[in-house]
Design an enzyme around this catalytic site. Structure first.
Site, mmCIF file in Angstrom:
data_model
loop_
_atom_site.group_PDB
_atom_site.id
_atom_site.type_symbol
_atom_site.label_atom_id
_atom_site.label_comp_id
_atom_site.label_asym_id
_atom_site.label_seq_id
_atom_site.Cartn_x
_atom_site.Cartn_y
_atom_site.Cartn_z
ATOM 1 N N ALA A 149 -7.127 4.119 -7.071
ATOM 2 C CA ALA A 149 -6.779 2.778 -7.583
ATOM 3 C C ALA A 149 -7.161 1.703 -6.572
ATOM 4 C CB ALA A 149 -5.278 2.715 -7.872
ATOM 5 N N LYS A 153 -14.292 2.587 -6.003
ATOM 6 C CA LYS A 153 -15.185 3.724 -5.734
ATOM 7 C C LYS A 153 -15.423 4.528 -7.010
ATOM 8 C CE LYS A 153 -14.631 2.945 -1.200
ATOM 9 N NZ LYS A 153 -13.650 1.864 -1.385
ATOM 10 N N GLU A 170 -4.787 8.816 -8.850
ATOM 11 C CA GLU A 170 -3.949 7.888 -8.075
ATOM 12 C C GLU A 170 -2.518 8.412 -8.083
ATOM 13 O OE1 GLU A 170 -4.292 5.158 -6.052
ATOM 14 O OE2 GLU A 170 -2.114 5.263 -5.912
ATOM 15 N N CYS A 267 -10.390 1.520 5.661
ATOM 16 C CA CYS A 267 -10.725 0.139 6.022
ATOM 17 C C CYS A 267 -9.948 -0.220 7.288
ATOM 18 C CB CYS A 267 -10.498 -0.826 4.874
ATOM 19 S SG CYS A 267 -8.883 -0.719 4.143
HETATM 20 N N1 SAM Z 1 -10.567 3.834 -3.523
HETATM 21 C C1 SAM Z 1 -9.925 2.627 -3.994
HETATM 22 C C2 SAM Z 1 -10.991 1.655 -4.448
HETATM 23 O O1 SAM Z 1 -12.145 1.767 -4.024
HETATM 24 O O2 SAM Z 1 -10.672 0.784 -5.282
HETATM 25 C C3 SAM Z 1 -9.017 2.031 -2.936
HETATM 26 C C4 SAM Z 1 -8.050 3.027 -2.416
HETATM 27 S S1 SAM Z 1 -6.883 2.403 -1.276
HETATM 28 C C5 SAM Z 1 -7.796 2.256 0.162
HETATM 29 C C6 SAM Z 1 -5.908 3.829 -0.990
HETATM 30 C C7 SAM Z 1 -5.182 4.379 -2.189
HETATM 31 O O3 SAM Z 1 -4.405 5.515 -1.760
HETATM 32 C C8 SAM Z 1 -4.202 3.414 -2.831
HETATM 33 O O4 SAM Z 1 -4.484 3.305 -4.196
HETATM 34 C C9 SAM Z 1 -2.856 4.065 -2.610
HETATM 35 O O5 SAM Z 1 -1.987 3.850 -3.678
HETATM 36 C C10 SAM Z 1 -3.189 5.532 -2.460
HETATM 37 N N2 SAM Z 1 -2.181 6.291 -1.688
HETATM 38 C C11 SAM Z 1 -1.108 5.816 -1.005
HETATM 39 N N3 SAM Z 1 -0.416 6.834 -0.461
HETATM 40 C C12 SAM Z 1 -1.039 7.962 -0.802
HETATM 41 C C13 SAM Z 1 -0.793 9.344 -0.564
HETATM 42 N N4 SAM Z 1 0.241 9.741 0.150
HETATM 43 N N5 SAM Z 1 -1.641 10.233 -1.096
HETATM 44 C C14 SAM Z 1 -2.713 9.841 -1.813
HETATM 45 N N6 SAM Z 1 -3.001 8.552 -2.062
HETATM 46 C C15 SAM Z 1 -2.183 7.626 -1.575
#
Ligand code: SAM
Length: 488
Positions: A149, A153, A170, A267
């Site tokens: 989310a 990507k 997600e 990031c």
């Molecule tokens: N890939 C996305 C994009 O390009 O739009 C952005 C991803 S963002 C950097 C990281 C994502 O990891 C968030 O959507 C967040 O909700 C999720 N996240 C948070 N904690 C997590 C966990 N413990 N395991 C897996 N995903 C997690």
């Protein structure tokens, strides 16, 4: 005046490859903002997006000339996107564009039609990585975007890998909705959106050919875009994120098959979340690092992790036009035992229902139709076993394209179907001007004097926006309430 950066971050970056304190601080203090989009080649061409986002930048005559250039060769083959001259291109992503200023995206029908996605430029580097990894090899069949989310990507993967089956996952419940919405708008028929914890993927050992883990991180790379992240940054949070990244990776890696690839990105500028994770992936998880060829003129800094010399790619805003980003790539060379997968059953349609739906589809032979409760779903036929497997192991929020439901002898089409590109051209289309299109997207009343009755597709500059029902001199607007533009 932009906020000062955390002193502890700056101290921790001294000596890190590519970090130059003065230009780094200056670019953060400059207040410069970079805006970029990635267009959807399944919906529009390079020429169309450039005419849309740079209308004043180039004389119309030149655009027309380029339109002719892009008319293709005598066999009707379009010039490949990569070969076209573009305005403000993003070097590492053929479908990426920088914008000279930030427009009102909310009021732009192109955005709601899924013609482009507003995405940070550095993170589009994934496009180059995929292109490089699979240039001479077969494309990966099964792809997992684990932390997906809001869908940047995943929509990129859907464009770059149209013949793959993409699982876009997600874990956070209230973020799955926006992910599913963005995947629907993009028109992805070859994808499933799941809502699972990384550990749930242990149920699919050795299943995926490609894993993308765009991990949650301390977010220092986005300080220019989101100043709140500056206040939230701390050394403790970096350490916490690093441990969480290891846990996420350890949970999901059993699902990567022998020979499969992992793309890991953050990031964050912090070594603990970047190079240290790369060393851990090699030392503890037994992965092999993969080097990506990068044009030196792009300004991306190649680093080597301290212990295992894993190549990593660092994006600094004082060196490239974009935000802070880190990416590294790996391959699983260990023998991973694959399971004999159970393909759960998909609920079939009756012959009459199939005939009715096929009338609406442009290439019915390519699709497997099935039902989820009352909703009819179309999925590329070659992915039916993959979808059934994923459905039996994971919590699937959506898969393929929702076509609609059958009421009596009629199909009530689903909004996702309108945006999918799967629609037959026998379905009536009403083209709107911009004012009407925005009214439609706000779910306001619209007048259409077509003399037609029944379902019709609302379009703007030939881009599908959604459904309406024509009732003589009245129109029912079927734009989804929860997606409507709220801005006055
Ligand atoms: N890939 C996305 C994009 O390009 O739009 C952005 C991803 S963002 C950097 C990281 C994502 O990891 C968030 O959507 C967040 O909700 C999720 N996240 C948070 N904690 C997590 C966990 N413990 N395991 C897996 N995903 C997690």
């Amino acid at each position: 005046m932009p906020k000062p950066l955390p002193q502890k971050l700056i101290e921790s970056l001294r000596g890190v490859a590519g970090f130059e304190e003065e230009p780094f601080l200056n670019i953060h203090q400059s207040g410069e903002q970079v805006t970029s989009i990635r267009y959807n080649p399944a919906k529009i061409s390079a020429v169309q997006i450039d005419a849309h986002v740079f209308p004043a930048g180039k004389p119309k005559a030149e655009m027309a000339e380029r339109q002719v250039e892009n008319a293709g060769d005598e066999k009707g083959n379009e010039t490949p996107v990569d070969a076209l001259p573009t305005q403000n291109p993003i070097a590492w992503c053929a479908t990426g564009r920088y914008l000279s200023q930030r427009p009102s995206f909310t009021l732009d029908p192109y955005l709601h039609a899924g013609a482009y996605y507003v995405q940070e430029a550095s993170s589009m580097f994934v496009d180059h990585v995929i292109k490089f990894l699979y240039q001479e090899k077969a494309h990966p069949e099964r792809v997992l975007d684990l932390c997906a989310a809001p869908g940047g990507k995943s929509t990129l993967l859907a464009t770059r890998l149209p013949d793959s089956f993409i699982v876009s996952n997600e874990v956070i419940k209230n973020r799955v909705t926006i992910l599913a919405e963005n995947m629907s708008k993009w028109g992805c028929s070859n994808a499933a959106v799941t809502h699972n914890d990384p550990a749930d993927f242990k149920r699919l050992p050795g299943y995926f050919d490609l894993l993308v883990v765009d991990a949650p991180c301390s977010g220092s790379g986005l300080f220019r875009k989101d100043e709140r992240a500056i206040d939230e940054w701390s050394e403790e949070n970096v350490a916490h994120c690093s441990l969480r990244q290891q846990r996420i990776l350890a949970d999901v890696l059993p699902s990567l098959k022998t020979g499969g690839h992992l793309i890991y990105s953050t990031c964050s500028y912090s070594v603990a979340e970047d190079e240290a994770i790369c060393d851990w992936l090699v030392n503890e998880m037994g992965l092999q690092s993969v080097s990506i060829r990068v044009d030196p003129s792009w300004g991306i800094v190649k680093t080597l992790s301290p212990e295992c010399q894993v190549p990593g790619y660092r994006f600094y805003p004082d060196k490239i036009k974009g935000e802070g980003f880190f990416l590294a790539c790996f391959q699983q060379l260990k023998e991973v035992e694959e399971k004999e997968y159970y393909h759960g059953k998909l609920a079939q349609l009756s012959k009459t229902e199939t005939q009715l739906v096929n009338y609406w589809l442009n290439t019915p032979d390519h699709f497997q139709l099935f039902k989820q409760k009352e909703t009819i779903i179309a999925l590329p036929a070659k992915w039916k076993n993959e979808f059934a497997t994923v459905q039996s192991a994971l919590h699937v929020r959506k898969g393929g394209v929702a076509i609609g439901t059958i009421k009596g002898k009629d199909l009530v089409p689903h909004h996702e179907f309108a945006l999918s590109g799967l629609l037959h051209n026998n379905i009536p289309v009403i083209e709107f001007d911009e004012t009407q299109a925005v009214r439609y997207l706000k779910r306001q009343d619209i007048a259409v004097d077509s003399g037609l009755r029944g379902w019709a597709l609302a379009t703007f500059e030939n881009l599908a926006l959604g459904w309406m029902k024509l009732l003589g001199n009245r129109v029912n607007n079927y734009y989804p309430t929860e997606w409507r533009i709220l801005k006055p």
